[in-house]
Motif scaffolding. Structure first.
Motif, PDB file in Angstrom:
ATOM      1  N   LYS A  14     -24.404 -59.595  43.801  1.00 21.55           N
ATOM      2  CA  LYS A  14     -25.623 -58.827  44.032  1.00 21.55           C
ATOM      3  C   LYS A  14     -26.774 -59.662  43.496  1.00 21.55           C
ATOM      4  O   LYS A  14     -26.724 -60.174  42.380  1.00 21.55           O
ATOM      5  N   ARG A  24     -20.231 -58.167  41.557  1.00 16.16           N
ATOM      6  CA  ARG A  24     -19.981 -56.749  41.761  1.00 16.16           C
ATOM      7  C   ARG A  24     -18.811 -56.589  42.735  1.00 16.16           C
ATOM      8  O   ARG A  24     -18.468 -57.511  43.468  1.00 16.16           O
ATOM      9  N   LEU A  26     -17.859 -54.257  45.986  1.00 16.78           N
ATOM     10  CA  LEU A  26     -18.477 -53.383  46.976  1.00 16.78           C
ATOM     11  C   LEU A  26     -17.382 -52.603  47.689  1.00 16.78           C
ATOM     12  O   LEU A  26     -16.408 -53.198  48.162  1.00 16.78           O
ATOM     13  N   LEU A  35     -21.253 -49.641  44.726  1.00 17.47           N
ATOM     14  CA  LEU A  35     -21.356 -50.938  44.092  1.00 17.47           C
ATOM     15  C   LEU A  35     -20.859 -50.759  42.664  1.00 17.47           C
ATOM     16  O   LEU A  35     -21.434 -49.987  41.892  1.00 17.47           O
ATOM     17  N   VAL A  78     -26.971 -58.811  48.918  1.00 21.12           N
ATOM     18  CA  VAL A  78     -25.698 -59.314  48.403  1.00 21.12           C
ATOM     19  C   VAL A  78     -25.322 -60.608  49.109  1.00 21.12           C
ATOM     20  O   VAL A  78     -25.787 -60.895  50.207  1.00 21.12           O
TER      21      VAL A  78
END
Length: 127
Positions: A14, A24, A26, A35, A78
């Motif tokens: 991110k 992160r 997702l 997230l 992202v």
């Protein structure tokens, strides 16, 4: 309640407001995007309802950047190594979520569902 069905998951970076890349996880579920912290010790960092997603902006370069445009909130940028797969899953999940709400149909887009802007970014229309 019952946990949401996960349609897609991947590790992403991110890009925060300072331009820093933060790892992160997702998750794309039937009605929302989650997230999560990469270490998974903490709950969801952000939940985005699919119906609030207006479009996806994809870089035409091989840099794997993908922006999720949410007019009601701040956008999400992202870096995802599987950005094409993510875009396909998001588009289908968004379409299903909108049909559930009685807002489906009426797509106005090219045969491939994308338009290219002057900066070389692809816009994947979701509505």
């Amino acid at each position: 309640g019952e946990p949401p069905l996960v349609l897609f998951s991947c590790e992403v970076l991110k890009i925060n407001r300072r331009g820093e890349a933060v790892p992160r996880t997702l998750l794309v579920c039937a009605n929302s995007i989650f997230l999560l912290d990469a270490d998974a010790r903490r709950g969801a960092r952000r939940k985005i309802p699919l119906r609030s997603l207006a479009s996806l902006r994809m870089s035409e370069m091989s840099d794997n950047f993908l922006a999720m445009v949410c007019p009601a909130e701040y956008d999400l940028l992202v870096v995802c190594g599987r950005k094409t797969e993510l875009a396909v899953v998001l588009r289908e999940a968004h379409r299903c979520a909108m049909v559930e709400l009685g807002m489906g149909g009426g797509d106005r887009e090219g045969r491939d569902g994308r338009s290219i802007d002057a900066a070389g970014r692809a816009d994947v229309g979701l509505r």
